[in-house]
Design a protein around this motif. Structure first.
Motif, PDB file in Angstrom:
ATOM      1  N   SER A   1       0.833  -1.207   0.000  1.00 33.26           N
ATOM      2  CA  SER A   1       0.000   0.000   0.000  1.00 33.26           C
ATOM      3  C   SER A   1       0.863   1.250   0.000  1.00 33.26           C
ATOM      4  CB  SER A   1      -0.908   0.011   1.226  1.00 33.26           C
ATOM      5  OG  SER A   1      -1.738  -1.109   1.241  1.00 33.26           O
TER       6      SER A   1
ATOM      7  N   ALA B   1      -8.200   4.151   2.954  1.00 35.64           N
ATOM      8  CA  ALA B   1      -8.795   3.070   2.161  1.00 35.64           C
ATOM      9  C   ALA B   1      -7.726   2.214   1.498  1.00 35.64           C
ATOM     10  CB  ALA B   1      -9.726   3.656   1.102  1.00 35.64           C
TER      11      ALA B   1
ATOM     12  N   THR C   1      -7.269  -1.699   2.359  1.00 30.67           N
ATOM     13  CA  THR C   1      -7.429  -2.655   1.264  1.00 30.67           C
ATOM     14  C   THR C   1      -6.181  -3.508   1.084  1.00 30.67           C
ATOM     15  OG1 THR C   1      -8.926  -1.146   0.145  1.00 30.67           O
ATOM     16  CG2 THR C   1      -7.948  -2.867  -1.196  1.00 30.67           C
TER      17      THR C   1
ATOM     18  N   GLY D   1      -6.425  -7.401   1.806  1.00 29.94           N
ATOM     19  CA  GLY D   1      -6.192  -8.213   0.610  1.00 29.94           C
ATOM     20  C   GLY D   1      -5.065  -9.211   0.817  1.00 29.94           C
TER      21      GLY D   1
ATOM     22  N   THR E   1      -5.775  -6.817  -5.372  1.00 28.98           N
ATOM     23  CA  THR E   1      -6.800  -6.043  -4.684  1.00 28.98           C
ATOM     24  C   THR E   1      -6.498  -4.547  -4.766  1.00 28.98           C
ATOM     25  OG1 THR E   1      -7.057  -7.891  -3.160  1.00 28.98           O
ATOM     26  CG2 THR E   1      -8.063  -5.827  -2.527  1.00 28.98           C
TER      27      THR E   1
ATOM     28  N   LEU F   1      -8.285  -0.514  -7.045  1.00 29.20           N
ATOM     29  CA  LEU F   1      -8.548   0.842  -6.568  1.00 29.20           C
ATOM     30  C   LEU F   1      -8.042   1.924  -7.512  1.00 29.20           C
ATOM     31  CD1 LEU F   1      -7.583   0.571  -2.800  1.00 29.20           C
ATOM     32  CD2 LEU F   1      -9.858   0.530  -3.786  1.00 29.20           C
TER      33      LEU F   1
END
Length: 90
Positions: free
Chosen positions: A16, A32, A36, A40, A71, A75
């Motif tokens: 991330s 977010a 996620t 994920g 995942t 986004l």
């Protein structure tokens, strides 16, 4: 299994962070993205561990990275550009 779970969450958070550093304008909120990525990767570790069984920690973490990456890729928003209208619509 505890260490695999902890490791997968750390790898998801690292993914991330890397995604936010490389594509900051194409991702939603930071919260977010981190959520996620972590969830994920945790799901990927669970899925891989369920498929392979115990005794495969490297493969489990590789599955966590793969599912976490997939995942996070969901986004990514398209680049912002102005859509051209057709002559009939004007």
């Amino acid at each position: 299994m505890i260490w695999e779970s902890f490791g997968s969450v750390v790898l998801g958070l690292a993914l991330s962070w890397a995604a936010l550093r490389s594509l900051p304008d194409r991702l939603p909120s930071v919260r977010a993205v981190f959520l996620t990525g972590a969830l994920g990767a945790l799901f990927g570790a669970y899925l891989t561990h369920s498929a392979l069984g115990t005794g495969h920690p490297v493969a489990t973490l590789a599955g966590a990275v793969f599912v976490g990456t997939v995942t996070l890729s969901l986004l990514i928003r398209p680049r912002s550009r102005r859509l051209a209208r057709s002559a009939a619509a004007q």
